[in-house]
Write a protein that holds these residues in place. Structure first.
Motif: not given
Length: 563
Positions: A448-451, A481-482, A509-513, A517-520
């Motif tokens: 989990t990656i959060r500030p 990973t979130y 691969y298959n991250n969430t949160g 998004s890998t669009t940009n």
């Protein structure tokens, strides 16, 4: 040359996970061939040809020759460092002396790694997966040691004429690594079924007094720990797993334990044990321990358990800003293999303005940390080299706060970027692979990656990235990973201009949160959005060959993809 490098990156993005790649005749039978043929797969083929004997041989004889020459060069280099350190009145800058001391320490480890590798390949032409992984890991670490020494010397006023030798030695070790990686010594990897270890875990640990368990334990402690005696040996049981313990000592600052400092307890651990009698268990009671802890290479199979995150705290404040090398700035230094750390917080309180200031530096092979917290700013967690695993740990930092060149998986960990010095950006990782044949990389799996709170309260004026390429073949994989929404949409930051953008390997691969998004995302040649098949190469089972050595620790882990 660039075509060869790109071929190697594509072919070996998980090092020797795929089949060897020498010419079929050489690979299959060890038939006689030329240096030009075997050197095709070295990072610098012309240099490779220049160091091998100009006569026909097979890949095994060339590989053994290169290793023997590497050992000779490593011994020569450590003599040169000794000479520099012994020069009276000429080496007087503290920063230079510290850098040279780092180089001497690293050179001694390199000799160990090369000797072990040479003995292994001299004995046979056929290695098991685990033995091949040992040699591959040791040769990768030898190159990492050279680069660390060079980094330290470059940060001082004088390189003492050693940089040229370091450069050539690194190239020679690269020849040894390439010849090993593309030979029949490396077996084809058999993919095993993912293994889910029980979630029973080391949690709050209370109850040791004067090195012994009391007759009465709390129900909470009893549910996690059950210590019995079998044939005179204590056995520590956690859920379905059991961990054998040879001895138990307690560290308590009030004087009621065996020791009042952690380093005293480490010194009491047996030297060069093979682990057959179990782990030497150091129980560190709750308290603030202001000491710089070091577990040296001859202290093997040490288990250190605290009373919990923010309960048992080891703290220091060394930093590059105060004249230390990055390598020596760590509050906790681990070199001994087969170490287990549980329920401990390790801090470096130098702050965001002092530059690199490490909390933990780990170069301990087969090291495992579970339910620990690592807290600093720039360069918090130095996963320097060899094989490492972190489970359910917290890591706080700013610039490059997980960095190094180990083969390392962080699984189900919490990663907290925090507020950096003004003008800085946050990078969660800065992986340091310098040779395309090294089996190293940083894998964030199910994290989990959060500030952190201070960054969250700043309205995200600071850009945060998943990583940046510290070295040319930097390799980082973030999967399952979130990722919270504060991450910069590009995902990854450049180091300098176009450096390493074609040779790095970054994958998601298959991250969430909201930040997943890998669009940009960046459009670098080395960046990839991978599928499940590619991601499986970076699991504990396949990337660390970890089921055996992690399984024996009793720490829970997922061998394959997380369900």
């Amino acid at each position: 040359m660039s075509q060869i490098f790109m071929f190697l990156v594509t072919l070996s993005f998980v090092s020797f996970l795929s089949s060897p790649s020498l010419a079929a005749g050489v690979q299959a039978t060890g038939n006689t061939t030329s240096p030009s043929n075997v050197c095709r797969y070295a990072p610098d083929p012309s240099y490779c040809r220049s160091v091998l004997p100009n006569q026909p041989g097979d890949v095994y004889s060339y590989g053994r020759f290169s290793l023997r020459r590497s050992i000779s060069r490593a011994r020569r280099f450590i003599s040169m460092i000794d000479y520099q350190l012994n020069r009276k009145g000429k080496v007087d800058a503290k920063s230079t002396v510290r850098a040279l001391e780092d180089c001497k320490f690293l050179a001694s480890l390199t000799i160990d790694f090369l000797l072990s590798s040479s003995q292994t390949v001299d004995a046979t032409k056929t290695l098991s997966v685990s033995r091949a992984d040992d040699v591959h890991t040791f040769l990768s670490a030898a190159i990492t040691n050279e680069q660390t020494c060079l980094e330290g010397l470059k940060s001082t006023a004088s390189e003492n004429g050693l940089s040229g030798d370091l450069y050539n030695d690194t190239k020679l070790y690269g020849v040894s690594l390439a010849l090993f990686s593309y030979s029949c010594w490396v077996p084809k990897r058999k993919t095993s079924r993912p293994v889910w270890k029980p979630e029973a875990s080391f949690k709050k640990f209370s109850g040791f007094r004067n090195g012994r368990l009391p007759l009465k334990m709390t129900e909470r402690t009893r549910a996690v720990y059950n210590t019995v005696t079998r044939s005179g040996r204590k056995l520590l049981q956690t859920g379905a797993d059991s961990v054998q313990v040879s001895d138990i000592v307690t560290v308590n600052q009030n004087g009621t334990g065996n020791f009042t400092t952690i380093n005293e307890a480490v010194a009491a651990a047996p030297n060069k044990t093979d682990g057959s009698n179990g782990y030497f268990l150091i129980y560190v009671t709750a308290g603030l321990y202001e000491e710089y802890v070091e577990v040296p290479k001859y202290k093997r199979y040490v288990m250190m358990i605290g009373d919990g995150i923010n309960q048992t705290v080891i703290t220091g404040n060394r930093s590059v800003g105060d004249g230390w090398t990055t390598f020596k700035s760590a509050t906790f230094i681990l070199t001994g293999p087969n170490f287990i750390g549980v329920n401990i917080t390790i801090r470096n309180t130098a702050g965001p303005t002092k530059g690199q200031a490490v909390a933990l530096r780990s170069g301990g092979d087969f090291s495992v940390f579970y339910s620990c917290s690592f807290e600093a700013y720039q360069d918090t967690l130095y996963t320097h080299s060899l094989r490492q695993f972190y489970r359910e740990c917290d890591v706080y930092g700013t610039v490059d706060f997980i960095f190094g060149n180990a083969a390392v998986v962080l699984q189900k960990c919490n990663l907290y970027p925090r507020q950096p010095r003004q003008g800085q950006a946050n990078e969660v990782t800065a992986q340091g692979r310098t040779d395309p044949n090294q089996n190293t990389g940083t894998v964030l799996h199910g994290c989990t990656i959060r500030p952190a709170d201070d960054l969250a309260s700043s309205n995200y004026t600071v850009k945060t990235y998943l990583g940046r390429p510290w070295k040319e073949y930097s390799r980082t994989v973030v999967m399952q990973t979130y990722i919270d929404g504060f991450l910069d949409p590009t995902g990854w930051n450049a180091w300098s201009g176009n450096f390493a953008l074609s040779t790095l390997y970054y994958a998601e691969y298959n991250n969430t949160g909201p930040g997943s998004s890998t669009t940009n995302r960046v459009t670098w040649p080395g960046y990839h959005v991978i599928n499940a098949t590619d991601a499986s190469n970076f699991t504990v089972t396949n990337f660390l060959v970890g089921e055996g050595w992690i399984g024996q620790t009793g720490v829970p882990f997922v061998g394959g993809m997380i369900a």
